[in-house]
Enzyme design. Structure first.
Site, mmCIF file in Angstrom:
data_model
loop_
_atom_site.group_PDB
_atom_site.id
_atom_site.type_symbol
_atom_site.label_atom_id
_atom_site.label_comp_id
_atom_site.label_asym_id
_atom_site.label_seq_id
_atom_site.Cartn_x
_atom_site.Cartn_y
_atom_site.Cartn_z
ATOM 1 N N ARG A 202 -2.808 85.847 15.517
ATOM 2 C CA ARG A 202 -3.850 86.014 14.515
ATOM 3 C C ARG A 202 -4.745 87.190 14.908
ATOM 4 N NH1 ARG A 202 -7.291 82.731 15.020
ATOM 5 N NH2 ARG A 202 -6.454 81.375 16.633
ATOM 6 N N TYR B 61 2.793 87.703 10.714
ATOM 7 C CA TYR B 61 2.647 86.601 11.680
ATOM 8 C C TYR B 61 2.034 85.348 11.042
ATOM 9 C CZ TYR B 61 0.725 83.549 15.187
ATOM 10 O OH TYR B 61 0.403 82.417 15.892
ATOM 11 N N LYS C 235 -4.091 78.379 7.884
ATOM 12 C CA LYS C 235 -5.471 78.612 8.293
ATOM 13 C C LYS C 235 -6.313 79.156 7.138
ATOM 14 C CE LYS C 235 -4.782 76.774 12.091
ATOM 15 N NZ LYS C 235 -4.259 77.236 13.315
ATOM 16 N N HIS D 297 -9.818 71.636 12.192
ATOM 17 C CA HIS D 297 -8.701 72.090 13.045
ATOM 18 C C HIS D 297 -8.376 70.952 14.016
ATOM 19 C CE1 HIS D 297 -7.148 75.518 15.914
ATOM 20 N NE2 HIS D 297 -6.179 75.045 15.157
ATOM 21 N N SER E 171 -7.062 76.885 19.482
ATOM 22 C CA SER E 171 -5.662 77.294 19.419
ATOM 23 C C SER E 171 -5.036 77.316 20.812
ATOM 24 C CB SER E 171 -5.579 78.685 18.786
ATOM 25 O OG SER E 171 -6.164 78.653 17.504
ATOM 26 N N CYS F 262 -4.548 74.899 22.861
ATOM 27 C CA CYS F 262 -5.267 74.073 23.838
ATOM 28 C C CYS F 262 -4.856 72.612 23.790
ATOM 29 C CB CYS F 262 -6.768 74.208 23.655
ATOM 30 S SG CYS F 262 -7.374 75.831 24.133
ATOM 31 N N ASP G 95 -2.265 69.909 13.574
ATOM 32 C CA ASP G 95 -3.109 71.111 13.539
ATOM 33 C C ASP G 95 -4.315 71.008 12.605
ATOM 34 O OD1 ASP G 95 -3.376 73.834 14.612
ATOM 35 O OD2 ASP G 95 -2.946 74.546 12.591
ATOM 36 N N ARG H 234 6.492 80.921 18.861
ATOM 37 C CA ARG H 234 6.283 79.676 18.098
ATOM 38 C C ARG H 234 7.587 79.143 17.510
ATOM 39 N NH1 ARG H 234 0.642 77.740 17.249
ATOM 40 N NH2 ARG H 234 -0.545 79.282 18.427
#
Ligand code: GTP
Ligand code: SPV
Ligand code: MN
Length: 599
Positions: A72, A213, A222, A242, A264, A266, A289, A380
């Site tokens: 991002r 991406y 998002k 989130h 993110s 974590c 998420d 990812r």
């Protein structure tokens, strides 16, 4: 151009974009398997995707991006509210007029030589009070495939939308027109010099340009489900967060749902797929998420996962750390920026297999002597949630699931204890508002730098962050005290003097979850500390863990000089919001400061 949909406003918008972007043709995505295969084949031919070994990884693909387009881009993400003060100090801002002028120029002819895909999608179960319909127009077939795994796409959505339903306009172009019919396309078209991820919260529109991406291009995630949805949620009295959502069943069969916000990379996906090490406990996934939450008629807070798939971090995922993810991605998965093995399977740092000879995430030959990682740290996997062996049967319940506890957590190598319960809901909002975490590879920029990331929403809140804190406080006030979720601050990432993690994490986090549930059920007391309530030593179930008592002490130790620094740093953080910062949060800071003075 011919008519492709019956919704007049949608058709008008499709025509407008088609003409302006000068696309070659229009392709309406119906959500079918046939279309998925057709587009996957097209991407294989273009060199964007490599089909993986059918025996080892059926129905799966590998992509590697342009090395400039791997995460991002927070520096190029904008909240374009009419007034700058409504975007607040944590967001980049441009006026809608100015941003639209800049982007209108960039979109002019930007799809030349490309197909324009129209993706009707729903965030949230169709027909649920929670759901929001969006339509993404994109010139990337890679985006289409990922959206098909991550959201409900196609005919079902158009039917629900009808001829006059509301939808969020999501416009995306990789910004790389093919001007010369003869010339070959690049495998990962993008335009890093002119990347913009722009949100217009008042008109509920998203304009994204230049990046392919995930978070920049899969606009349901998002951009819609957080940045636009936070603004809608504020107006309508709910929460867009989130957060992962986890279902826990205790040995007696009693069920609790918990939600958790972590920045993110974590630990949300890992916690959402947790395999408890505690005997008799069962964990199932609702979401990994994003959580949309609102009060039900019984006064409890209900959450849905608006997504249908997982877009998870690959590096570090192994059958030891996350066996459920390893099982989930065995088939029908798109891998992006992992490494590729000689026999066409995927590899990344932390997976258990030996690497052997590889193609690295940049498409170059790799062996261990190369030195740099073979997979990008933010590599990812994209996979439908239905692939997961431990997805909860009710994961798409249109009414959501009732939340018993909310966790906030981040990467803090020091100060923040393993677990702390808030004194009250308000104090929990203080915990969320003051969260900090060391940065990760999920966004551009330096890794490992401590920054305040309130509610893990710093990059995702679509309006003034202080108004968002006030909204959380107001939600608490409108709820029934006895039915509000309990709030906990957790930290799996505390380190010892040698830099090693003090807590084993992953499945062992079930021990912390057990204590939280016992607190929710009123079964155990807690000890009061300046930061909040912590477990009495005998209440944290450590059986079979072999954790040295010294390490347990360190996990809860609060060093006074570090606490003083923290208070100073929170004060700075609060000051950055100016007069909008709710007084009640200042009061909590003053209370914390006074505990130091009294010592
Ligand atoms: P986004 O998808 O970016 O929002 O991230 P996420 O919060 O879902 O992150 P994820 O679960 O993928 O975590 C990524 C990183 O955290 C990996 O490097 C994991 O190995 C690490 N991690 C996850 N859980 C734990 C834990 O309990 N302890 C430790 N030490 N590391 C963890
Ligand atoms: C994150 O960065 O928090 C993610 C990945 O979950 S992205 O979809 O790129 O935002
Ligand atoms: Mn995320």
């Amino acid at each position: 151009m011919s008519t492709v949909v019956s919704h007049p406003e949608l058709q008008r918008w499709i025509n407008e974009i088609f003409d302006h972007c000068e696309a070659k043709e229009v392709y309406l995505c119906d959500g079918s398997q046939e279309q998925f295969e057709e587009l996957a084949e097209k991407l294989v031919a273009a060199g964007t995707l490599v089909r993986l070994n059918e025996e080892r990884r059926p129905n799966s693909y590998w992509a590697h991006s342009d090395p400039r387009d791997v995460a991002r881009v927070e520096s190029k993400t904008y909240i374009c509210s009419e007034r700058q003060e409504d975007a607040g100090p944590t967001n980049n801002w441009r006026s809608p007029l100015e941003m639209k002028a800049t982007l209108t120029d960039l979109y002019k002819g930007s799809m030349r030589g490309r197909t324009m895909y129209v993706i009707p999608f729903s965030m949230g179960p169709l027909g649920s009070e929670f759901s929001i319909i969006g339509v993404e127009i994109t010139d990337s077939a890679y985006v289409v495939l990922n959206m098909m795994y991550m959201t409900e796409v196609g005919r079902t959505v158009l039917e629900r939308l009808g001829d006059d339903g509301n939808f969020v306009k999501c416009l995306h172009s990789v910004g790389a027109p093919i001007d010369d019919e003869e010339s070959e396309d690049v495998p990962w078209p993008c335009n890093p010099e002119n990347t913009y991820i722009a949100h217009f919260p008042e008109t509920e529109e998203i304009w994204s340009f230049g990046s392919g991406y995930g978070g920049n291009a899969l606009l349901g995630k998002k951009c819609l489900a957080l940045r636009i949805a936070t603004a809608v949620a504020r107006r309508e009295g709910w929460l867009a967060e989130h957060m992962l959502i986890l279902k826990l069943t205790d040995p007696s069969g009693r069920v609790h749902y918990v939600a958790g916000a972590f920045p993110s990379a974590c630990g949300k996906t890992n916690l959402a797929m947790l395999v408890p090490t505690l005997k008799g406990w069962k964990a199932e996934t609702i979401g990994d998420d994003i959580a949309w939450m609102r009060f039900g008629s019984d006064g409890r807070l209900y959450a849905v996962n608006p997504e249908k798939g997982f877009f998870g971090v690959a590096p570090g995922t192994s059958s030891k750390s996350n066996p459920v993810a390893m099982e989930t991605i065995k088939h029908s998965t798109i891998f992006t920026n992992t490494a590729l093995t000689e026999d066409l399977d995927v590899w990344w740092e932390g997976i258990e297999q030996e690497p052997g000879k590889l193609t690295d995430w940049q498409g170059k030959p790799w062996d261990p002597s190369v030195g740099s990682p073979a997979a990008h740290p933010n590599a990812r996997f994209t996979v439908p949630a239905s692939n997961s062996p431990t997805i909860a049967p009710e994961w798409q319940d249109p009414n959501g699931v009732p939340i018993s506890a909310i966790m906030f957590g981040g990467r803090r190598s020091s100060l923040v204890p393993l677990v702390t319960e808030s004194f009250s809901f308000d104090h929990g909002v203080f915990m969320g508002a003051t969260m900090a975490s060391e940065t990760t590879a999920a966004a551009e920029g330096k890794v490992g730098k401590l920054r305040r990331d309130p509610f893990a929403m710093l990059p995702f809140c679509g309006y003034h962050m202080a108004d968002y804190f006030a909204h959380w406080l107001a939600m608490g006030e409108s709820g029934d005290d006895s039915k509000l979720p309990k709030i906990f601050l957790v930290n799996w990432f505390r380190r010892d003097a040698d830099g090693r993690f003090l807590w084993p994490g992953y499945g062992e986090n079930s021990r912390v979850l057990k204590w939280m549930i016992e607190r929710v059920e009123g079964k155990v007391d807690a000890l009061s500390t300046p930061l909040g309530l912590v477990p009495k030593p005998e209440d944290l179930d450590l059986e079979g863990l072999n954790l040295e008592p010294e390490r347990l002490t360190q996990l809860f130790d609060v060093n006074e000089s570090e606490l003083i620094e923290e208070v100073v740093s929170i004060e700075e953080h609060f000051n950055s919001f100016g007069p909008k910062l709710p007084k009640r949060l200042w009061d909590h800071l003053e209370r914390l400061r006074s505990t130091i003075r009294n010592n």
